[in-house]
Design a protein around this motif. Sequence first.
Motif, PDB file in Angstrom:
ATOM      1  N   PHE A  32       0.829  -1.208   0.000  1.00 38.87           N
ATOM      2  CA  PHE A  32       0.000   0.000   0.000  1.00 38.87           C
ATOM      3  C   PHE A  32       0.862   1.256   0.000  1.00 38.87           C
ATOM      4  O   PHE A  32       0.531   2.248  -0.632  1.00 38.87           O
ATOM      5  N   LEU A  33       1.969   1.191   0.739  1.00 40.88           N
ATOM      6  CA  LEU A  33       2.882   2.332   0.737  1.00 40.88           C
ATOM      7  C   LEU A  33       3.412   2.577  -0.669  1.00 40.88           C
ATOM      8  O   LEU A  33       3.430   3.704  -1.172  1.00 40.88           O
ATOM      9  N   GLN A  34       3.845   1.480  -1.294  1.00 43.74           N
ATOM     10  CA  GLN A  34       4.396   1.620  -2.648  1.00 43.74           C
ATOM     11  C   GLN A  34       3.346   2.162  -3.594  1.00 43.74           C
ATOM     12  O   GLN A  34       3.614   3.028  -4.416  1.00 43.74           O
ATOM     13  N   PHE A  35       2.138   1.624  -3.437  1.00 42.20           N
ATOM     14  CA  PHE A  35       1.068   2.088  -4.308  1.00 42.20           C
ATOM     15  C   PHE A  35       0.859   3.588  -4.126  1.00 42.20           C
ATOM     16  O   PHE A  35       0.774   4.339  -5.096  1.00 42.20           O
ATOM     17  N   GLY A  36       0.783   4.003  -2.864  1.00 43.61           N
ATOM     18  CA  GLY A  36       0.570   5.422  -2.589  1.00 43.61           C
ATOM     19  C   GLY A  36       1.652   6.274  -3.211  1.00 43.61           C
ATOM     20  O   GLY A  36       1.392   7.266  -3.889  1.00 43.61           O
ATOM     21  N   MET A  37       2.903   5.846  -3.019  1.00 41.09           N
ATOM     22  CA  MET A  37       4.008   6.663  -3.516  1.00 41.09           C
ATOM     23  C   MET A  37       4.032   6.702  -5.037  1.00 41.09           C
ATOM     24  O   MET A  37       4.137   7.767  -5.644  1.00 41.09           O
ATOM     25  N   LEU A  38       3.907   5.511  -5.641  1.00 40.64           N
ATOM     26  CA  LEU A  38       4.033   5.460  -7.097  1.00 40.64           C
ATOM     27  C   LEU A  38       2.827   6.081  -7.787  1.00 40.64           C
ATOM     28  O   LEU A  38       2.955   6.951  -8.644  1.00 40.64           O
ATOM     29  N   PHE A  39       1.652   5.633  -7.388  1.00 42.59           N
ATOM     30  CA  PHE A  39       0.426   6.084  -8.047  1.00 42.59           C
ATOM     31  C   PHE A  39       0.261   7.582  -7.851  1.00 42.59           C
ATOM     32  O   PHE A  39       0.132   8.345  -8.811  1.00 42.59           O
ATOM     33  N   GLY A  40       0.327   7.987  -6.571  1.00 37.32           N
ATOM     34  CA  GLY A  40       0.196   9.411  -6.289  1.00 37.32           C
ATOM     35  C   GLY A  40       1.295  10.197  -6.968  1.00 37.32           C
ATOM     36  O   GLY A  40       1.052  11.232  -7.594  1.00 37.32           O
ATOM     37  N   GLY A  41       2.491   9.688  -6.877  1.00 36.74           N
ATOM     38  CA  GLY A  41       3.638  10.412  -7.414  1.00 36.74           C
ATOM     39  C   GLY A  41       3.536  10.610  -8.911  1.00 36.74           C
ATOM     40  O   GLY A  41       3.555  11.746  -9.394  1.00 36.74           O
ATOM     41  N   PHE A  42       3.344   9.546  -9.660  1.00 38.39           N
ATOM     42  CA  PHE A  42       3.401   9.688 -11.117  1.00 38.39           C
ATOM     43  C   PHE A  42       2.205  10.449 -11.657  1.00 38.39           C
ATOM     44  O   PHE A  42       2.352  11.365 -12.471  1.00 38.39           O
ATOM     45  N   LEU A  43       0.996  10.096 -11.183  1.00 39.26           N
ATOM     46  CA  LEU A  43      -0.155  10.842 -11.679  1.00 39.26           C
ATOM     47  C   LEU A  43      -0.056  12.292 -11.233  1.00 39.26           C
ATOM     48  O   LEU A  43      -0.388  13.210 -11.983  1.00 39.26           O
ATOM     49  N   GLY A  44       0.420  12.479 -10.006  1.00 39.04           N
ATOM     50  CA  GLY A  44       0.574  13.842  -9.494  1.00 39.04           C
ATOM     51  C   GLY A  44       1.528  14.638 -10.354  1.00 39.04           C
ATOM     52  O   GLY A  44       1.239  15.771 -10.744  1.00 39.04           O
ATOM     53  N   VAL A  45       2.668  14.043 -10.687  1.00 39.56           N
ATOM     54  CA  VAL A  45       3.646  14.737 -11.539  1.00 39.56           C
ATOM     55  C   VAL A  45       3.009  15.086 -12.876  1.00 39.56           C
ATOM     56  O   VAL A  45       3.071  16.230 -13.344  1.00 39.56           O
ATOM     57  N   ALA A  46       2.317  14.112 -13.474  1.00 46.44           N
ATOM     58  CA  ALA A  46       1.736  14.346 -14.799  1.00 46.44           C
ATOM     59  C   ALA A  46       0.752  15.500 -14.753  1.00 46.44           C
ATOM     60  O   ALA A  46       0.829  16.444 -15.553  1.00 46.44           O
ATOM     61  N   LEU A  47      -0.169  15.428 -13.792  1.00 45.96           N
ATOM     62  CA  LEU A  47      -1.197  16.469 -13.758  1.00 45.96           C
ATOM     63  C   LEU A  47      -0.610  17.814 -13.343  1.00 45.96           C
ATOM     64  O   LEU A  47      -1.014  18.861 -13.845  1.00 45.96           O
ATOM     65  N   THR A  48       0.361  17.782 -12.419  1.00 50.26           N
ATOM     66  CA  THR A  48       0.943  19.048 -11.983  1.00 50.26           C
ATOM     67  C   THR A  48       1.655  19.744 -13.123  1.00 50.26           C
ATOM     68  O   THR A  48       1.567  20.962 -13.272  1.00 50.26           O
ATOM     69  N   ILE A  49       2.344  18.947 -13.931  1.00 46.14           N
ATOM     70  CA  ILE A  49       3.016  19.551 -15.089  1.00 46.14           C
ATOM     71  C   ILE A  49       1.992  20.266 -15.955  1.00 46.14           C
ATOM     72  O   ILE A  49       2.169  21.410 -16.364  1.00 46.14           O
ATOM     73  N   ILE A  50       0.866  19.579 -16.189  1.00 42.54           N
ATOM     74  CA  ILE A  50      -0.157  20.180 -17.048  1.00 42.54           C
ATOM     75  C   ILE A  50      -0.732  21.435 -16.406  1.00 42.54           C
ATOM     76  O   ILE A  50      -0.957  22.455 -17.053  1.00 42.54           O
ATOM     77  N   TRP A  51      -0.938  21.354 -15.101  1.00 42.20           N
ATOM     78  CA  TRP A  51      -1.615  22.453 -14.397  1.00 42.20           C
ATOM     79  C   TRP A  51      -0.677  23.645 -14.235  1.00 42.20           C
ATOM     80  O   TRP A  51      -1.053  24.783 -14.395  1.00 42.20           O
ATOM     81  N   LEU A  52       0.584  23.322 -13.931  1.00 44.92           N
ATOM     82  CA  LEU A  52       1.504  24.368 -13.500  1.00 44.92           C
ATOM     83  C   LEU A  52       2.188  25.079 -14.666  1.00 44.92           C
ATOM     84  O   LEU A  52       2.361  26.298 -14.627  1.00 44.92           O
ATOM     85  N   THR A  53       2.569  24.304 -15.698  1.00 42.69           N
ATOM     86  CA  THR A  53       3.422  24.897 -16.737  1.00 42.69           C
ATOM     87  C   THR A  53       2.836  26.169 -17.343  1.00 42.69           C
ATOM     88  O   THR A  53       3.508  27.190 -17.408  1.00 42.69           O
ATOM     89  N   PRO A  54       1.560  26.174 -17.769  1.00 42.94           N
ATOM     90  CA  PRO A  54       1.058  27.407 -18.376  1.00 42.94           C
ATOM     91  C   PRO A  54       1.004  28.567 -17.385  1.00 42.94           C
ATOM     92  O   PRO A  54       1.002  29.730 -17.780  1.00 42.94           O
ATOM     93  N   ARG A  55       0.945  28.261 -16.093  1.00 39.02           N
ATOM     94  CA  ARG A  55       0.848  29.338 -15.111  1.00 39.02           C
ATOM     95  C   ARG A  55       2.210  29.935 -14.793  1.00 39.02           C
ATOM     96  O   ARG A  55       2.319  31.103 -14.458  1.00 39.02           O
TER      97      ARG A  55
END
Lengths: 378, 434, 423
Positions: free
Chosen positions: B246-269
């Motif tokens: 569960f720890l691994q899932f949290g880190m990987l899932f949260g981390g990668f999707l978070g990075v992907a979406l943050t890039i999309i959200w943050l870059t234009p701003r």
Amino acid sequence: MAKRSFAILAVLVVLATMVAACKPAPKALKVAILAPLSGDVATFGASTRDGALLAIEEWNAKGGVLGRQIEAVVEDSQCEAEPAASAANKVINQDQVKFIIGEVCSKASIPVSEIATANKVVQISPTSTNPKVTIDEAGNAKPTVFRACFIDPFQGTVAATFALNKLGAKTAAVLLDQGNDYVRGLAEFFRDAFEAGGGKVVVWETYTAGDTDFTAILTKVKDANPDILYLPDYYSTVNVIAAQANQMGIKAIKLGGDGWDSPKLDQAALAGGFFTNHYSSEDTRPVVQDFVKRYQAKYGSVPDALAALAYDAANILFMAIQQAGTDDPVKVAQAMEKGTFSVVSGDITFDNQHNPKKCAVLLEVSPDKVSYKDTVCP
Amino acid sequence: MSVTVEARRIEQRMLQRRNGVVLNRISQVVFALAGILVLYVVGRAAAANLGVFFQQVLNGFQLGFIYALIALGYTMVYGIVKLINFAHGDVFMVGAFVSFFTISLLNLHQWPLAVWPGMNPTAAMVIGTVTVILASMLTCALLAVTMERFAYRPLRAMPRIAALITAIGVSFFLEYFGGLPFVFTNNYITYPRPFEVFVLNADMVPPLWLGILWGMCGIAAIVYGILKVLGNRGNARAQAWQRNPFLQFGMLFGGFLGVALTIIWLTPRLVRTHFDLTASNAMLIIMGISVILLVILQYIVRYTRIGKAMRASAYDKPTSRLMGINVDMVIAATFALAGSLAGAGGVLYATAYNRIHHLMGIIPGLKSFVAAVIGGIGSIPGAFVGALTIGLVEVLSAGFISSPMRDAVAFSLLIIVLLIRPQGIFGEAPGEKV
Amino acid sequence: MRQLLRNTNFTFILGAVLVFIVVQALISLGVLNAYWQGIIFWGAAITMVSLGLNLIYGFNGQFSLGQFGFYAIGAYASADITYRWVRNDPSALVVVIFGSILALALMFGVSAFLRRFYGVATLTKFLFNFLAAVLGFFLAVRFVNPAIGKVIYAALNALPSGISQQLIFFLALVGGATLAGIVSYLFGIPVLELGSDYFGIATLGFTIIVKVLLDNTDTILPFPEMKGARGMVGIPKWTTWPWVFICFMAVVLVMRNLIHSSTGRAILSVREDERAAELVGIDTASQKILAFVVGSVFAGLAGGIRAHDLAFLHPTTFGFLPSFNPLIIIVFGGLGSMTGTIITGFFWIFLLEGLLRLYLPEGFETWRFVVYPLVLLLMMLLRPQGLMGRYEIAFLRRPLPPLRVKEASPVQEVIPQAGEVTA
């Protein structure tokens, strides 16, 4: 063990030599049809074969050419240079064929035309639009190679003029397969005509046949935000690029060439796009409707441009043989150069580069159908 | 007597040789300069338009996650039977085709709607897609086990080349059998996706999602950190909990999707760019499913009996046999796991790039194999990291160097990594066999 | 006479000459048409490639998948030479021949220089050799070609056209093979250091890199005449049966004599046990490079033959799937058996491309590639040592090492002396 294998091998050698030695005596007039029955553009091959076979059947019903029945040798050349070259070698050397109808794709027709020229065999390609199919490096016509369709300079210009004038485009992105003569030729002529007309090609990106991931180059297209996305490839690749472009939110109008003409075109992904083509089955001329009716009676589907042109190519070839009065390829080629042939796509004469003069039609793609839009003549 | 003089002279000459360290330093500097030059070229192109660069990174992740699923199969099979299973890429192809048939002929992706017409369409889509993937995974697991049973197992006692040739044979068989007109045909087929694809851009990313994903990743990372500290102090329970899936899932899932979406959200701003970063839902689904499968795999390998048996057999087959492990069964299970991952990879690849073909498995299979080698063959995290590296390098080189050269760049990377660190990034140095 | 027949060398030469005459007669009489002639030439080419691989893998134990890369290099290089020559451009000929000579000379110098140091890393060795080769070809392009290109063209054209054509063809074959050899040497220096599996993987990467580069010859590399992925057309069709026969016999004889020499025994010892070989004083690294380079030269030579027979080259010919063919051929024929490789090599092409392609009913052509993996699987299950195992015909068989009672070798003489000193 070893001795026995030697014996078996020896027997095989003898058998093979014997089989190779006995050649069938030529009685029927053999015509080879080289078409991509498998691979990238299988629907092209099927249509081409069906169109040519329809013509052969009709001639045979009338008593054949020069009183001889026509026998078709169908080979799968896969729209690839190498298989096409080996298929051409096979039909010429092994089957002793003197007339070839094919190949469909320019990149396969060019090597075949070299072989046909070297062996003095008549080749008539129904749909290879690249200029180099019929002319050699020095710019002279290959003596025995012809085609039944218009060529890329014309097709590319028609598409570029249409984009500039009718669609009001200023910028265009071009994606091309660098290993495909047809795609490359079309892309280059489109670029020249588009820039000559005042437009600007902002993205010029190449890919390799068989690529499936186009996201990297489509990102560049998206960055440039062009009005037109010109995709001069065959339907199977265009389907993929179009779907991925939509997935990336690219809004440019998609434009293409006769390679899109297939029932397998992904019309939903390409909706709103246009492509240049040889003929439209909606054409009202009686000769066209007559052909459509006969084709439908035999195969149960509306013929596409490839079927129509293959039918034309076969007819032109047989008429020329009839006019020459012999099956000597050189004489047939001379008859072809001189004659006028009245076929489905019009009355055809060949210019000094062995290209017929013909009009192009523009077709519009919508999710449920492909409809006639415009005709452009040279 | 003269012979000894000659020998001494040779010895003398040997002693006169100078130290080659200087030359080695020179060459190291040259190689380093070449590397810096490449990085500079790519970096400058990237800096010119950051928006495009981040978009390419996202594209690279999408590809890398699919490679990861295939690479894991290579690495597991190699780890346990030391066989480069060339047919693995074709299992991937079969996975894609199975999903194609279940979707286009059986409409499997719509079964929840067919059973309960009034269902929430999103839930129906999720269930339908998962069913399609599970069907492919199951078929491919069966295929892989069959392959192992009839092609590889009889050859296990024979020289390794026999098994390798057999693998090539199986691969050819699957490719060309699939190419027959009544099987998969040898045409390119446009793939019907099991779900509607829509495009996400900066305005469509709700900050709430970002918060949840980063929160998942953060909490998992904090818990992991605490456990690590406790574990270092000798707390056995903390050590055991450290690798909790569960720890691994949290880190990987949260981390990668978070990075992907943050890039999309943050870059234009943050960056002034006219470029509108986008991710399709397909990309996020691919990342999500890959991470879930990875975590499940880690769980199986770490915690279950069969996983422990796998690790034991990979380490020392004869001894595991003595310990009462049914090694044949374990190998079959490894093949089944590898096959099912490849099947899932096939579905995701077809979904992402929507075209299937009977030879489609060759190049992705090879690249995944390269990824497994780069990461260190035999190592599961190595395969994952190697796959992401290859995906990124491939897409970045297509985007910033030359699109037709992407395969050459990927394989050059392989050769460079092999020369510098033959055992790969995560691999252990091969033991000296005497 | 009977004595003569018992002499294996004599019988072998007699057999070879007979084969030559029979095939030549069949071709001259028109019994073998162009198609079957092509099959024979193709079989010879693929057998040469496979013999090279057998030397690398079967005799030296280095698992390589890169053979088709060198085949491609040889094919494209020699095709480029003749392609440009028939279009009145001697530059490719001059650059390849003189560039190779210069590069070899410089690489020799670099090796001599590096030998004066100890502890030189393989990557260093690779870098210096690489720079030397690049410099050699650069000199040839920049200075040699402008200086003497025209002279050589005039000189060769002054010969009767038949002779000059054969001479150019010979030089093209040699040039292609040499280029393949130089590339394999450069590639082999660092990569042969890797263990068996990793070496295989790296060579696989090499094949794919070569293929991708060939796809881009006209866009990224400066060779517009090779036409990249569109396929090179217009190569003169110069391969004839005597040329095929000469090249083939050259490969067989070179390989046989190499294996029977003391170097050959050193090469074999690396396969049997690399560590033990090193311990008895064999420089295993250079033996591996030697076998690799010779094998690649064979492949390059075969490439030249094939290119001038087909008169058309396309990168997919050298792609990933066909690159397994030589490996399958040598395993089928028996690893470490030249006889097996020769027989399987010819029959491979003969069956798959000749008989089955022509005489299978229409639509069953694709079945060839479904059936042959199954045959391969059965073969591996029933006879994993290959068709011939390690059997060789008498001429190729290694004579048993004679029992020698000779004066001791220098090394042995030194040892007792050293013992005396310590005593």
